[in-house]
Structures are given as structure tokens and as C-alpha cells.
Design a protein around this motif. Structure first.
Motif, PDB file in Angstrom:
ATOM      1  N   UNK A 133     -60.725 -24.161 -63.261  1.00  0.00           N
ATOM      2  CA  UNK A 133     -61.185 -23.959 -64.627  1.00  0.00           C
ATOM      3  C   UNK A 133     -60.339 -24.809 -65.567  1.00  0.00           C
ATOM      4  N   UNK A 134     -60.983 -25.662 -66.292  1.00  0.00           N
ATOM      5  CA  UNK A 134     -60.383 -26.488 -67.345  1.00  0.00           C
ATOM      6  C   UNK A 134     -59.395 -27.532 -66.816  1.00  0.00           C
ATOM      7  N   UNK A 135     -59.882 -28.350 -65.897  1.00  0.00           N
ATOM      8  CA  UNK A 135     -59.160 -29.561 -65.501  1.00  0.00           C
ATOM      9  C   UNK A 135     -59.430 -30.572 -66.620  1.00  0.00           C
ATOM     10  N   UNK A 136     -58.406 -31.263 -67.097  1.00  0.00           N
ATOM     11  CA  UNK A 136     -58.599 -32.206 -68.199  1.00  0.00           C
ATOM     12  C   UNK A 136     -58.698 -33.650 -67.732  1.00  0.00           C
ATOM     13  N   UNK A 137     -58.358 -33.922 -66.481  1.00  0.00           N
ATOM     14  CA  UNK A 137     -58.486 -35.278 -65.973  1.00  0.00           C
ATOM     15  C   UNK A 137     -58.109 -35.355 -64.513  1.00  0.00           C
ATOM     16  N   UNK A 138     -58.691 -36.327 -63.823  1.00  0.00           N
ATOM     17  CA  UNK A 138     -58.348 -36.601 -62.431  1.00  0.00           C
ATOM     18  C   UNK A 138     -58.242 -38.115 -62.276  1.00  0.00           C
ATOM     19  N   UNK A 139     -57.127 -38.550 -61.753  1.00  0.00           N
ATOM     20  CA  UNK A 139     -56.927 -39.958 -61.404  1.00  0.00           C
ATOM     21  C   UNK A 139     -56.829 -40.014 -59.879  1.00  0.00           C
ATOM     22  N   UNK A 140     -57.720 -40.745 -59.238  1.00  0.00           N
ATOM     23  CA  UNK A 140     -57.728 -40.800 -57.778  1.00  0.00           C
ATOM     24  C   UNK A 140     -56.740 -41.814 -57.225  1.00  0.00           C
ATOM     25  N   UNK A 141     -56.368 -42.802 -58.016  1.00  0.00           N
ATOM     26  CA  UNK A 141     -55.507 -43.868 -57.522  1.00  0.00           C
ATOM     27  C   UNK A 141     -56.314 -44.853 -56.700  1.00  0.00           C
ATOM     28  N   UNK A 142     -55.814 -46.058 -56.602  1.00  0.00           N
ATOM     29  CA  UNK A 142     -56.498 -47.115 -55.864  1.00  0.00           C
ATOM     30  C   UNK A 142     -55.934 -47.246 -54.463  1.00  0.00           C
ATOM     31  N   UNK A 143     -56.829 -47.431 -53.496  1.00  0.00           N
ATOM     32  CA  UNK A 143     -56.415 -47.683 -52.129  1.00  0.00           C
ATOM     33  C   UNK A 143     -55.952 -49.140 -52.015  1.00  0.00           C
ATOM     34  N   UNK A 144     -55.065 -49.399 -51.072  1.00  0.00           N
ATOM     35  CA  UNK A 144     -54.659 -50.776 -50.816  1.00  0.00           C
ATOM     36  C   UNK A 144     -54.762 -51.041 -49.318  1.00  0.00           C
ATOM     37  N   UNK A 145     -55.139 -52.279 -48.993  1.00  0.00           N
ATOM     38  CA  UNK A 145     -55.280 -52.672 -47.602  1.00  0.00           C
ATOM     39  C   UNK A 145     -54.043 -53.471 -47.210  1.00  0.00           C
ATOM     40  N   UNK A 146     -53.417 -53.051 -46.126  1.00  0.00           N
ATOM     41  CA  UNK A 146     -52.253 -53.769 -45.620  1.00  0.00           C
ATOM     42  C   UNK A 146     -52.708 -55.061 -44.953  1.00  0.00           C
ATOM     43  N   UNK A 147     -51.846 -56.080 -45.003  1.00  0.00           N
ATOM     44  CA  UNK A 147     -52.120 -57.348 -44.337  1.00  0.00           C
ATOM     45  C   UNK A 147     -51.320 -57.422 -43.047  1.00  0.00           C
ATOM     46  N   UNK A 148     -51.980 -57.892 -41.994  1.00  0.00           N
ATOM     47  CA  UNK A 148     -51.302 -58.143 -40.724  1.00  0.00           C
ATOM     48  C   UNK A 148     -51.194 -59.660 -40.578  1.00  0.00           C
ATOM     49  N   UNK A 149     -49.987 -60.137 -40.561  1.00  0.00           N
ATOM     50  CA  UNK A 149     -49.737 -61.575 -40.481  1.00  0.00           C
ATOM     51  C   UNK A 149     -50.193 -62.095 -39.119  1.00  0.00           C
ATOM     52  N   UNK A 150     -51.055 -63.124 -39.148  1.00  0.00           N
ATOM     53  CA  UNK A 150     -51.494 -63.751 -37.891  1.00  0.00           C
ATOM     54  C   UNK A 150     -51.258 -65.263 -37.929  1.00  0.00           C
ATOM     55  N   UNK A 151     -50.225 -65.661 -38.687  1.00  0.00           N
ATOM     56  CA  UNK A 151     -49.912 -67.079 -38.844  1.00  0.00           C
ATOM     57  C   UNK A 151     -49.391 -67.669 -37.535  1.00  0.00           C
ATOM     58  N   UNK A 152     -49.942 -68.791 -37.161  1.00  0.00           N
ATOM     59  CA  UNK A 152     -49.486 -69.500 -35.966  1.00  0.00           C
ATOM     60  C   UNK A 152     -48.213 -70.275 -36.279  1.00  0.00           C
TER      61      UNK A 152
END
Length: 161
Positions: free
Chosen positions: A29-48
Motif C-alpha cells: 500500500x502506497x509505494x511511491x516509486x520503484x527503480x529496477x536498475x539496469x542489467x549489464x552483460x559481462x564481456x569474455x575476452x577472446x582476443x588472440x
């Protein structure tokens, strides 16, 4: 000329939290706001090794975002006290946000929540974290309860006319 709809209003949004060892579904009852936050994708280095100029990568796992649930804290509001208690316990809960484009409500049977058609739903699993109230001049006492999502926020859009 017909009125053009420009989106879904935030006003009229309802929030439910599933919590407890014996699951309960609490309509907040009476929530004034919700912030979900942003997801981030991790990088897997595949540099030769022979690469001389630029690293390359492939997408890895997704890290769910951090956000908050905000309230104008009212000690007489049992749902506010439930939220603050769950945050104090660092509880993992399920959150169900019913957008204002419908009025149907979720149901809980055993430990499964059913989200009926006729409304847009956003749902996720999150860990709540403890927080302190904020006090500002000429304002209400507030809490912004931090949460670290443990899952992707999934939205099922209302497709009923």
C-alpha cells in the motif's frame, strides 16, 4: 478526432511481494516509486595473441541491476513495516508489478503466483537490503529500500482489448 493514447500512466500501478517460508502474497500500500536498475552483460575476452591493436570479446553472463523501492514511511501502514522488516532480514522476495492498464490481481496457490491476463505485469526475484530513513525539511520521512535483483525483470504485456 479520436484521442491518441500516449502510453501507460504510472498512477494506478499496484505492487505485490511474495515472501516467507510459508509463502505470503502481500499487496503493498502506497509505494511511491520503484527503480529496477539496469542489467549489464559481462564481456569474455577472446582476443588472440597475434592481435596487435584491439581486444575482442563475446557476451558473457548478465548481471541483474540494483534498484530500490521507495515509500513515504508510515508506521501505521502494515505493508510498510513488512517491507522494512524484510529489508532488515535481507530477505529474497519475488516482486510483481501490475501496470495501470488493467485491474486484475495475482493469486497465490501453494507457492506459485499466477498473473492473470488483462494487465501488463513486470516480475522479478530480488534481495532486499536494509536502509535508514531520510529526513528533509518540509517533507515526509522516506525510505528507499535498496534491492539487488537476482533475476531478469520479465515483462508480460497486456494484449487484451
Amino acid at each position: 478526432m479520436a484521442k491518441v493514447e500516449r502510453g501507460v500512466l504510472s498512477q494506478g500501478t499496484k505492487v505485490w511481494i511474495k515472501h516467507g517460508d510459508t509463502p505470503e502474497l502481500t499487496k503493498m500500500v502506497c509505494i511511491t516509486g520503484i527503480q529496477l536498475g539496469d542489467d549489464s552483460v559481462n564481456d569474455i575476452d577472446d582476443t588472440c595473441l597475434e592481435e596487435e591493436n584491439t581486444t575482442t570479446s563475446v557476451p558473457g553472463l548478465t548481471t541483474p541491476g540494483e534498484g530500490s523501492i521507495s515509500i513515504n514511511t508510515d508506521p501505521k501502514n502494515a505493508t510498510h513495516m513488512t517491507l522494512l522488516q524484510l529489508a532488515d532480514e535481507k530477505a529474497v522476495v519475488e516482486v510483481f508489478i501490475g501496470w495501470s492498464d488493467g485491474t486484475v490481481e495475482p493469486t497465490l496457490a501453494t507457492d506459485t503466483v499466477t498473473l492473470p491476463e488483462g494487465r501488463t505485469w513486470t516480475s522479478f526475484v530480488t534481495q532486499l537490503k536494509d536502509t535508514n530513513p531520510t529526513f528533509e525539511p518540509n517533507d515526509l520521512v522516506k525510505h528507499a529500500v535498496p534491492m539487488k535483483r537476482q533475476s531478469k525483470a520479465i515483462t508480460a504485456y497486456n494484449t487484451t482489448p
